[in-house]
Enzyme design. Structure first.
Site, short mmCIF file in Angstrom:
data_model
loop_
_atom_site.label_atom_id
_atom_site.label_comp_id
_atom_site.label_asym_id
_atom_site.label_seq_id
_atom_site.Cartn_x
_atom_site.Cartn_y
_atom_site.Cartn_z
N CYS A 277 5.63 2.54 20.99
CA CYS A 277 4.34 2.62 20.31
C CYS A 277 4.50 2.09 18.90
CB CYS A 277 3.86 4.08 20.29
SG CYS A 277 2.40 4.40 19.27
N ASP A 278 3.42 1.63 18.31
CA ASP A 278 3.43 1.13 16.95
C ASP A 278 3.88 2.20 15.96
OD1 ASP A 278 2.87 -0.71 14.85
OD2 ASP A 278 0.94 0.26 14.51
N CYS B 251 -5.86 5.76 22.47
CA CYS B 251 -4.73 6.51 23.01
C CYS B 251 -4.59 7.90 22.40
CB CYS B 251 -3.44 5.72 22.79
SG CYS B 251 -3.10 5.28 21.07
N CYS C 253 0.84 -1.19 0.00
CA CYS C 253 0.00 0.00 0.00
C CYS C 253 0.88 1.25 0.00
CB CYS C 253 -0.92 -0.01 1.23
SG CYS C 253 -1.96 -1.48 1.31
N GLY D 84 2.68 -5.42 9.28
CA GLY D 84 2.63 -6.42 8.22
C GLY D 84 1.29 -7.12 8.10
#
Length: 413
Positions: A300-301, A279, A32, A79
């Protein structure tokens, strides 16, 4: 032996711990255009991004034993986590049962939906997985930026996956991005989820990414870097505000209590003084981290950068990392680093400066770290304020939701 770390910082977010797992790292079968995670593979020296059986057991044991609640939520992310076989998740369930004790365990998995099969859906249903599906609207909007590695649109494959989930009665919700391709089509976007997919739970996130050049080879900038240009796929602040207002008007007229839009629910929660459940809308962050396939834990992601690495699970316990000084500082900085423009804003109580990753523009007073989307959020909160004020009064007085519906409809006619 785990390295011990003294913690003298008060934890503003309590003791609930949430660590999202990346069992396949950033590996994905799609490419993407706006993805912020594909490049994370550059952080690892190994070509393989598969979580080992040893790391899986270590994570599950540590994660369960570190919890202070009776229910433990595992979230499997990527992923594309379906690149791991069903046998991997069967082993995860066995380990959860082994270490759960008196706790109950809940599993959620976030997928692009293109790899779903009857076998996958039977497994997900039998084990009560909640499935998050990444989909950005109807076909022409979804396919604009979400492609296979061959550059082809993947909408039809996602819809095939959704039909399989429905066939096997698997609980799912939609997680969409708002980007340069769909931001100008708010009602088409929203009605697709409500009417065509009959989706009751909808979460959408604005795409805001910047490019830079770091020594480690990563291309995306994070909040601490006041450099880089916004990518072409990112939304503009004003567009974001108009997008939210258009969908809110449709939702508040027809769908309150029937369709649950995370951003609207979180706004109302802050309006009535309750935890918002997400969050980005909380005063503090830091309770939600991410573990990579190799055991590296990051704050954090959206902050998987070397400077936000808390350690590795082979060297430190999750408790030491999550309740240590580095993560505590990260959590309180969300509020403590707000510029004066935010602190003096009438809607700071519900926005809280949104996500720190988006704070890279200059305020009207010349301070750094104003949120890039500030104008859009202010436009939305100002538009929604009368409705939120009334819904707060209705909720606090114990009035039935039907009364709320009756009122909001009267305001739009």
């Amino acid at each position: 032996m785990y390295e011990q770390e003294e913690n003298n910082i008060e934890l503003p977010f309590g003791r609930v711990m949430y660590v999202m797992a990346k069992p396949i790292g950033s590996a994905c079968n799609l490419s993407c255009e706006y993805c912020y995670y594909l490049e994370k593979g550059k952080l690892h020296h190994s070509s393989s991004q598969q979580m080992s059986d040893e790391m899986l057991e270590l994570f599950i044991r540590e994660y369960i034993q570190s919890q202070t609640t009776l229910e433990v939520l595992f979230t499997w992310h990527g992923g594309e986590p379906l690149l791991r076989p069903i046998s991997f998740y069967k082993r995860a369930l066995e380990l959860q049962q082994q270490y759960a004790g008196s706790r109950s365990v809940v599993n959620a998995i976030q997928t692009n939906g293109t790899l779903l099969t009857d076998e996958w859906c039977e497994f997900l249903r039998a084990n009560n997985f909640l499935v998050g599906i990444s989909i950005d609207g109807p076909e022409h909007l979804h396919n604009a930026l979400r492609h296979t590695r061959q550059g082809e649109g993947c909408f039809k494959d996602v819809m095939r996956g959704l039909r399989l989930l429905a066939k096997h009665r698997v609980e799912w919700n939609a997680m969409a991005t708002v980007n340069s391709a769909n931001v100008a089509h708010p009602l088409e976007f929203y009605r697709f989820f409500r009417d065509e997919l009959e989706c009751q739970f909808l979460q959408f996130t604005p795409v805001v990414e910047r490019t830079t050049h770091n020594p480690n080879g990563t291309l995306l900038a994070h909040a601490g870097q006041q450099c880089g240009s916004v990518t072409p796929h990112s939304v503009k602040a004003e567009e974001w505000g108009e997008f939210l207002c258009a969908i809110f008007d449709e939702w508040v007229q027809n769908d309150v209590g029937r369709v649950f839009v995370q951003l609207f629910d979180s706004t109302l929660a802050n309006w009535v003084g309750q935890p918002p459940g997400v969050c980005t809308m909380s005063k503090y962050c830091g309770h939600a981290a991410v573990i990579e396939h190799n055991g590296d834990v990051y704050s954090c992601d959206h902050f998987v950068f070397p400077e936000y690495r808390l350690g590795n699970l082979r060297e430190k316990s999750l408790s030491a990392m999550m309740y240590g000084q580095q993560q505590s500082r990260f959590g309180v900085a969300k509020h403590n680093s707000l510029p004066g423009q935010c602190l003096n804003c009438e809607y700071e109580f519900t926005c809280h400066g949104e996500c720190p990753r988006n704070r890279f523009v200059t305020s009207t007073d010349g301070e750094q770290r104003l949120n890039y989307l500030c104008k859009g959020y202010y436009r939305f909160f100002d538009h929604a304020a009368p409705y939120m004020d009334y819904m707060r009064k209705m909720l606090q007085s114990g009035q039935a939701p039907a009364r709320v519906m009756e009122w909001v409809k009267s305001q739009l006619h």
